[in-house]
Design a protein around this motif. Structure first.
Motif, short mmCIF file in Angstrom:
data_model
loop_
_atom_site.label_atom_id
_atom_site.label_comp_id
_atom_site.label_asym_id
_atom_site.label_seq_id
_atom_site.Cartn_x
_atom_site.Cartn_y
_atom_site.Cartn_z
N THR A 284 3.56 8.40 5.10
CA THR A 284 4.05 9.03 3.87
C THR A 284 4.60 10.42 4.14
O THR A 284 5.71 10.78 3.71
N GLU A 302 8.50 4.99 1.71
CA GLU A 302 8.64 3.53 1.68
C GLU A 302 9.47 3.04 2.86
O GLU A 302 9.11 2.05 3.52
N ARG A 305 7.43 3.31 6.15
CA ARG A 305 6.44 2.23 6.30
C ARG A 305 7.14 0.94 6.73
O ARG A 305 6.66 0.22 7.60
N SER A 306 8.27 0.64 6.09
CA SER A 306 9.02 -0.57 6.44
C SER A 306 9.50 -0.50 7.89
O SER A 306 9.47 -1.50 8.62
#
Length: 538
Positions: A284, A302, A305-306
């Motif tokens: 994050t 996001e 993380r992907s």
């Protein structure tokens, strides 16, 4: 614990400490001046201090201790001790003993490395003393191979990080079963006398040797369970104990179970969940920081993380040199311990792998005192004989599925970190399993980061509930232990407690001096910890 109790002791075993138990905010701590009556028939050893290396401010000594305190006239072992004298100004108050975690952390090396992390006021008023616990480092040590070359050959025979697939699981289980057989052949008596209770008795012997009537102590990671054990074995000798990165005593002993434990140690502790939560914060904050501060950033939390998920899927099929999927997860688990420079370095490592480059290892900093042999078997000899684990190696694949469901990749890592104990041949002859709530002469200070990848805050709260009198100081921050992730606020509270017994207010919170992905500050500590025998627990 730092907890993967990996036998190599390159991580710190720790578990979060949480409860702020109500007690008076201030407790008067007596000066360390009066003589203490011996608590055993073991004679007080003499400490003949000499410089550890020519010109060094650190002094070393070696003392003898009984292998078995129940039979003090039998075999003896050696304990390697190190000291840095109080610097002044102000009158010297005594000695502060330090355990750097593990189990398996060689205090003779790691205290000099970590010395600058101790609060300045404490270094001025106390000699800082540490030692290699029995079975470790320069003390009488567990050594199952006989040579570094044989140890290296054994290490190369098993997967890095954790096993992936049926074939690697069989190889992993076989390798650690062989390790246990080798250790049992070389010194079976020593394997049964390296427990935390044995080391607590050594600690009290060393306290007597320096002439302190009561113990002043700082233990991190595994050092917290050692401190809690000492406090309950020698409650009248507690002057001031700081336990940083705590382990849940009930998780460590699995005292409430009958027969085989239901879960491996790190899953009992919730280390897998804590590590996953800490790594999620890494992704994050990395994503929010942008590539100027975190090389792996994909522009948002996001997307970052992907990006990591895609990287691990790719590495399962196409490793980058020796960087397999499991080896990469292993690197992630270790890099989360020290925020500066660990988190920034981890971002660079992951970006290298993303671009298909083999990451360069971080530059090694020579320790002030040369490292002794610190094989994977040393920390494991302590944890495996002291903390029960499920004894069926084939059950760990099922535990892995459970942990992966709740903690992802790091759940797999922490499950297999405990598996080596499944085939460990020794059970401690002198094992402390409680009670943990014996009233102590003075209250104990607990410290824990909110996002600790080895000893989650829930363990700190559990430690607080167990002890008879304690106070929790929470570091709202990241990394394994507050000592290695500095906070001036934490150091201020610790100094007042160690010097005159003043506890922080109930519910006190601190922040880190330097948040992740901002300007780094120098660091000088070696993070250790890990899993039972996989590679290390600090």
């Amino acid at each position: 614990m730092l907890i993967s109790i990996r036998l190599a002791a390159h991580r710190r075993l720790a578990v979060a400490v949480a409860a702020a138990i109500v007690c008076s905010t201030t407790a008067t701590v007596p000066a360390l001046a009066q003589a203490a009556a011996p608590l055993s028939e073991v004679p007080v050893p003499q400490l003949d201090w000499t410089p550890c290396v020519p010109g060094s401010p650190f002094e070393c000594a070696t003392v003898k201790a009984p292998l078995d305190y129940r039979h003090p006239g039998g075999r003896t072992i050696e304990l390697a001790v190190v000291k840095r004298k109080a610097t002044g100004p102000g009158p010297r108050l005594g000695s502060l003993f330090f355990n750097p975690g593990g189990p398996g952390g060689p205090g003779k090396v790691q205290m000099p490395q970590d010395y600058e992390f101790f609060p300045k006021e404490v270094r001025e008023r106390f000699d800082i003393v540490s030692w290699d616990p029995r079975g470790i480092g320069y003390s009488t040590a567990v050594n199952c191979f006989g040579s570094p070359e044989k140890a290296a050959a054994w290490a190369e025979s098993k997967p890095i990080g954790f096993p992936v697939g049926k074939k690697e699981r069989a190889t992993w289980i076989s390798a650690y079963a062989e390790l246990g057989r080798l250790c049992e052949k070389r010194d079976p008596a020593l394997l049964r006398h390296v427990s935390t209770a044995d080391t607590a008795q050594d600690l009290d012997l060393l306290r007597r040797a320096v002439g302190d009537p009561q113990l002043t102590y700082l233990g991190i990671s595994y050092g917290t369970i050692l401190g809690a054990t000492y406090a309950n074995m020698f409650p009248g000798k507690v002057r001031a104990l700081v336990l940083d990165g705590n382990i849940d005593p009930q998780a460590w002993t699995d005292h409430n179970s009958t027969g085989d434990p239901k879960l491996p140690l790190f899953l009992r502790m919730g280390t897998d969940v804590g590590a996953a939560a800490t790594f999620d914060r890494f992704l994050t904050l990395c994503g929010s920081a942008g590539t100027a501060h975190c090389a792996f950033s994909a522009g948002s939390p996001e997307a970052t993380r992907s990006k990591f998920d895609k990287l691990t899927l790719r590495l399962r099929k196409h490793p980058v040199g020796a960087w397999t999927y499991a080896a990469t997860v292993d690197a992630v688990a270790n890099a989360l311990y020290v925020v500066h420079p660990g988190w920034t370095d981890l971002g660079g490592t992951l970006q290298d792998l993303w671009e298909g480059r083999t990451p360069e290892p971080p530059a090694a900093v020579p320790p002030p005192i040369p490292y002794p042999y610190a094989g994977i078997e040393q920390g494991g000899a302590v944890s495996c004989s002291d903390s029960p684990e499920p004894r069926n190696p084939l059950a760990y694949h099922r535990f892995e599925a459970f942990a992966a469901a709740r903690a992802g990749d790091l759940g797999r890592f922490w499950t297999w970190a405990a598996e080596p104990c499944a085939t460990w041949p020794a059970v401690a002859a002198n094992r402390y399993t409680g009670p943990w709530n014996t009233p102590t002469a003075h209250p104990i200070l607990l410290v824990n980061p909110t996002y600790d990848p080895s000893t989650p805050i829930r363990d700190a709260k559990a430690m607080g509930r167990e002890l008879a009198s304690s106070r929790l100081l929470t570091l709202n921050g990241y990394g394994h232990t507050a000592l290695l992730n500095p906070s001036s606020c934490v150091q201020g509270y610790e100094s007042r407690y160690i010097i005159d017994g003043t506890l922080p207010p109930v519910g006190a919170n601190c922040t880190q001096d330097t948040p992740p992905f901002t300007a780094s500050r120098p660091h000088g500590g070696l993070a250790t910890g890990g899993g039972a025998m996989a590679d290390s627990i600090k």
